[in-house]
Design a protein around this motif. Sequence first.
Motif, PDB file in Angstrom:
ATOM      1  N   VAL A   1       0.844  -1.189   0.000  1.00 36.26           N
ATOM      2  CA  VAL A   1       0.000   0.000   0.000  1.00 36.26           C
ATOM      3  C   VAL A   1       0.882   1.242   0.000  1.00 36.26           C
ATOM      4  O   VAL A   1       1.731   1.410   0.871  1.00 36.26           O
ATOM      5  CB  VAL A   1      -0.932   0.025   1.227  1.00 36.26           C
ATOM      6  CG1 VAL A   1      -1.798   1.287   1.210  1.00 36.26           C
ATOM      7  CG2 VAL A   1      -1.815  -1.210   1.251  1.00 36.26           C
ATOM      8  N   ARG A   2       0.694   2.120  -0.969  1.00 40.84           N
ATOM      9  CA  ARG A   2       1.430   3.370  -1.043  1.00 40.84           C
ATOM     10  C   ARG A   2       0.638   4.538  -0.468  1.00 40.84           C
ATOM     11  O   ARG A   2       1.204   5.525   0.001  1.00 40.84           O
ATOM     12  CB  ARG A   2       1.799   3.680  -2.500  1.00 40.84           C
ATOM     13  CG  ARG A   2       2.609   2.596  -3.196  1.00 40.84           C
ATOM     14  CD  ARG A   2       3.957   2.384  -2.529  1.00 40.84           C
ATOM     15  NE  ARG A   2       4.756   1.371  -3.212  1.00 40.84           N
ATOM     16  CZ  ARG A   2       5.913   0.899  -2.759  1.00 40.84           C
ATOM     17  NH1 ARG A   2       6.401   1.348  -1.605  1.00 40.84           N
ATOM     18  NH2 ARG A   2       6.578  -0.016  -3.428  1.00 40.84           N
ATOM     19  N   PHE A   3      -0.680   4.429  -0.534  1.00 45.40           N
ATOM     20  CA  PHE A   3      -1.556   5.481  -0.018  1.00 45.40           C
ATOM     21  C   PHE A   3      -2.942   4.895   0.221  1.00 45.40           C
ATOM     22  O   PHE A   3      -3.422   4.083  -0.568  1.00 45.40           O
ATOM     23  CB  PHE A   3      -1.659   6.626  -1.031  1.00 45.40           C
ATOM     24  CG  PHE A   3      -2.736   7.632  -0.709  1.00 45.40           C
ATOM     25  CD1 PHE A   3      -2.521   8.623   0.227  1.00 45.40           C
ATOM     26  CD2 PHE A   3      -3.972   7.568  -1.331  1.00 45.40           C
ATOM     27  CE1 PHE A   3      -3.522   9.541   0.543  1.00 45.40           C
ATOM     28  CE2 PHE A   3      -4.981   8.478  -1.035  1.00 45.40           C
ATOM     29  CZ  PHE A   3      -4.741   9.476  -0.092  1.00 45.40           C
ATOM     30  N   GLY A   4      -3.579   5.330   1.311  1.00 44.77           N
ATOM     31  CA  GLY A   4      -4.955   4.948   1.571  1.00 44.77           C
ATOM     32  C   GLY A   4      -5.103   3.634   2.299  1.00 44.77           C
ATOM     33  O   GLY A   4      -4.131   3.125   2.862  1.00 44.77           O
ATOM     34  N   PRO A   5      -6.324   3.098   2.263  1.00 47.20           N
ATOM     35  CA  PRO A   5      -7.524   3.617   1.599  1.00 47.20           C
ATOM     36  C   PRO A   5      -7.991   4.936   2.226  1.00 47.20           C
ATOM     37  O   PRO A   5      -7.883   5.130   3.435  1.00 47.20           O
ATOM     38  CB  PRO A   5      -8.572   2.518   1.808  1.00 47.20           C
ATOM     39  CG  PRO A   5      -7.795   1.290   2.164  1.00 47.20           C
ATOM     40  CD  PRO A   5      -6.598   1.787   2.905  1.00 47.20           C
ATOM     41  N   ALA A   6      -8.500   5.807   1.380  1.00 46.32           N
ATOM     42  CA  ALA A   6      -8.949   7.113   1.839  1.00 46.32           C
ATOM     43  C   ALA A   6     -10.169   7.548   1.043  1.00 46.32           C
ATOM     44  O   ALA A   6     -10.300   7.238  -0.142  1.00 46.32           O
ATOM     45  CB  ALA A   6      -7.834   8.150   1.678  1.00 46.32           C
ATOM     46  N   ASP A   7     -11.053   8.278   1.725  1.00 43.51           N
ATOM     47  CA  ASP A   7     -12.228   8.808   1.055  1.00 43.51           C
ATOM     48  C   ASP A   7     -11.853  10.055   0.265  1.00 43.51           C
ATOM     49  O   ASP A   7     -10.936  10.794   0.626  1.00 43.51           O
ATOM     50  CB  ASP A   7     -13.301   9.163   2.078  1.00 43.51           C
ATOM     51  CG  ASP A   7     -13.896   7.940   2.751  1.00 43.51           C
ATOM     52  OD1 ASP A   7     -14.022   6.897   2.076  1.00 43.51           O
ATOM     53  OD2 ASP A   7     -14.220   8.017   3.953  1.00 43.51           O
TER      54      ASP A   7
ATOM     55  N   PRO B   1     -13.791  13.014  -2.912  1.00 43.90           N
ATOM     56  CA  PRO B   1     -15.018  13.362  -3.635  1.00 43.90           C
ATOM     57  C   PRO B   1     -15.259  12.484  -4.859  1.00 43.90           C
ATOM     58  O   PRO B   1     -16.367  12.472  -5.405  1.00 43.90           O
ATOM     59  CB  PRO B   1     -14.780  14.821  -4.050  1.00 43.90           C
ATOM     60  CG  PRO B   1     -13.739  15.329  -3.117  1.00 43.90           C
ATOM     61  CD  PRO B   1     -12.865  14.147  -2.838  1.00 43.90           C
ATOM     62  N   PHE B   2     -14.220  11.750  -5.294  1.00 45.28           N
ATOM     63  CA  PHE B   2     -14.337  10.922  -6.494  1.00 45.28           C
ATOM     64  C   PHE B   2     -14.595   9.455  -6.164  1.00 45.28           C
ATOM     65  O   PHE B   2     -14.959   8.674  -7.039  1.00 45.28           O
ATOM     66  CB  PHE B   2     -13.055  11.039  -7.322  1.00 45.28           C
ATOM     67  CG  PHE B   2     -12.702  12.459  -7.660  1.00 45.28           C
ATOM     68  CD1 PHE B   2     -13.346  13.124  -8.697  1.00 45.28           C
ATOM     69  CD2 PHE B   2     -11.756  13.148  -6.917  1.00 45.28           C
ATOM     70  CE1 PHE B   2     -13.043  14.438  -8.996  1.00 45.28           C
ATOM     71  CE2 PHE B   2     -11.437  14.460  -7.211  1.00 45.28           C
ATOM     72  CZ  PHE B   2     -12.089  15.120  -8.253  1.00 45.28           C
ATOM     73  N   GLY B   3     -14.362   9.075  -4.912  1.00 47.81           N
ATOM     74  CA  GLY B   3     -14.543   7.693  -4.490  1.00 47.81           C
ATOM     75  C   GLY B   3     -13.524   7.319  -3.432  1.00 47.81           C
ATOM     76  O   GLY B   3     -12.610   8.091  -3.126  1.00 47.81           O
ATOM     77  N   ARG B   4     -13.668   6.155  -2.855  1.00 46.57           N
ATOM     78  CA  ARG B   4     -12.695   5.670  -1.879  1.00 46.57           C
ATOM     79  C   ARG B   4     -11.544   5.037  -2.659  1.00 46.57           C
ATOM     80  O   ARG B   4     -11.759   4.149  -3.498  1.00 46.57           O
ATOM     81  CB  ARG B   4     -13.335   4.664  -0.936  1.00 46.57           C
ATOM     82  CG  ARG B   4     -12.423   4.261   0.232  1.00 46.57           C
ATOM     83  CD  ARG B   4     -13.229   3.678   1.378  1.00 46.57           C
ATOM     84  NE  ARG B   4     -12.394   3.129   2.438  1.00 46.57           N
ATOM     85  CZ  ARG B   4     -11.802   3.862   3.392  1.00 46.57           C
ATOM     86  NH1 ARG B   4     -11.964   5.182   3.391  1.00 46.57           N
ATOM     87  NH2 ARG B   4     -11.075   3.291   4.320  1.00 46.57           N
ATOM     88  N   VAL B   5     -10.328   5.484  -2.375  1.00 45.35           N
ATOM     89  CA  VAL B   5      -9.203   5.187  -3.255  1.00 45.35           C
ATOM     90  C   VAL B   5      -7.994   4.717  -2.473  1.00 45.35           C
ATOM     91  O   VAL B   5      -7.810   5.061  -1.300  1.00 45.35           O
ATOM     92  CB  VAL B   5      -8.846   6.440  -4.098  1.00 45.35           C
ATOM     93  CG1 VAL B   5      -8.406   7.581  -3.195  1.00 45.35           C
ATOM     94  CG2 VAL B   5      -7.804   6.136  -5.147  1.00 45.35           C
TER      95      VAL B   5
ATOM     96  N   VAL C   1      -6.677   1.693  -7.052  1.00 42.74           N
ATOM     97  CA  VAL C   1      -8.027   1.137  -7.099  1.00 42.74           C
ATOM     98  C   VAL C   1      -8.969   2.178  -6.508  1.00 42.74           C
ATOM     99  O   VAL C   1      -8.609   2.926  -5.599  1.00 42.74           O
ATOM    100  CB  VAL C   1      -8.127  -0.193  -6.318  1.00 42.74           C
ATOM    101  CG1 VAL C   1      -7.343  -1.284  -7.027  1.00 42.74           C
ATOM    102  CG2 VAL C   1      -7.646  -0.046  -4.875  1.00 42.74           C
ATOM    103  N   ILE C   2     -10.178   2.232  -7.045  1.00 45.97           N
ATOM    104  CA  ILE C   2     -11.146   3.209  -6.568  1.00 45.97           C
ATOM    105  C   ILE C   2     -12.553   2.642  -6.611  1.00 45.97           C
ATOM    106  O   ILE C   2     -12.949   1.989  -7.586  1.00 45.97           O
ATOM    107  CB  ILE C   2     -11.061   4.515  -7.400  1.00 45.97           C
ATOM    108  CG1 ILE C   2     -12.001   5.588  -6.838  1.00 45.97           C
ATOM    109  CG2 ILE C   2     -11.322   4.258  -8.875  1.00 45.97           C
ATOM    110  CD1 ILE C   2     -11.759   6.977  -7.414  1.00 45.97           C
ATOM    111  N   ASP C   3     -13.287   2.870  -5.535  1.00 46.21           N
ATOM    112  CA  ASP C   3     -14.709   2.537  -5.461  1.00 46.21           C
ATOM    113  C   ASP C   3     -15.464   3.833  -5.711  1.00 46.21           C
ATOM    114  O   ASP C   3     -15.557   4.688  -4.823  1.00 46.21           O
ATOM    115  CB  ASP C   3     -15.044   1.960  -4.086  1.00 46.21           C
ATOM    116  CG  ASP C   3     -16.550   1.811  -3.841  1.00 46.21           C
ATOM    117  OD1 ASP C   3     -17.335   2.003  -4.800  1.00 46.21           O
ATOM    118  OD2 ASP C   3     -16.933   1.528  -2.688  1.00 46.21           O
ATOM    119  N   VAL C   4     -15.983   4.004  -6.912  1.00 47.89           N
ATOM    120  CA  VAL C   4     -16.598   5.269  -7.298  1.00 47.89           C
ATOM    121  C   VAL C   4     -17.998   5.446  -6.713  1.00 47.89           C
ATOM    122  O   VAL C   4     -18.596   6.522  -6.863  1.00 47.89           O
ATOM    123  CB  VAL C   4     -16.664   5.402  -8.836  1.00 47.89           C
ATOM    124  CG1 VAL C   4     -15.260   5.440  -9.429  1.00 47.89           C
ATOM    125  CG2 VAL C   4     -17.476   4.268  -9.457  1.00 47.89           C
TER     126      VAL C   4
END
Length: 264
Positions: free
Chosen positions: A223-229, A231-235, A248-251
């Motif tokens: 993991v380099r960053f996140g998971p984080a919320d 405005p575009f999705g959880r990424v 990866v992103i959950d839009v």
Amino acid sequence: MAVRPEGTPCWADAMFTDVEQARRFYGHVLGWSFGESSSESGNYTEAYADGKAVAAVVPPAPGQEGRSQWCLYFASPDAAATAARIRDHGGELLMEPMRVGDFGTMCLAREPSGAVFGVWQGGTHEGFEAVGTPGAYCWAEVFTREPDRTDPFLTAVFGYRAKRIEDEAIDFRVFDLGGDPVLGRMRMTDDFPPEVPPYVNVYFTVPDCDAAVAAATGLGGVVRFGPADSPFGRVAALSDPQGANFSVIDVTTRRGEMPQAAEG
């Protein structure tokens, strides 16, 4: 499928020394299945999400072994003309336009700050068969330490209009075609180790960002960053076990206000 405007991201692939490991990893993390491959095609293997082509994996050709990375291809109606503009505006052609049977014509290039990308003039293979659905490509950003070289190159080669995100914490541009955002550009900060070269970060859609991160780390991803919320999705930003960066992103899970953008 409608013809994609020139400069639209249209395909992604990556070279892996261990293709079987890559198939296991992405199959588990993104839910991909894989088509048949043959030595005649260099063992180029397409990946499918819900039966639709979304990417490909391939072993490196002799002498091309090295760090794995995803390569994003941009649509072109004339790969030779696009290649000429790349050269004219300070880019480097790594592979001259080459016809790939009836599938189309490709070339590989490096923008002036060092990020590698591809150009694809579609034939029978038009590119992504799905975008923005689980397992499919969703978005991409050029990470560079020299945006003053990258930005004018991209607008000159692909005719993008650039918009600056008004955020003092980051230096970020969005490039659009006909009013539709198609690509981002992020200035790399000191948070990036100096040995990390400029690159194009590709986002794939997932139904659950946290589950995808857990699956990735369980198979040796980092993991380099996140998971984080957002405005575009959880990424989340990840590296696979062979060093290829992707996100990866959950839009469907969006939090916060959309950032403001200004011309320039």
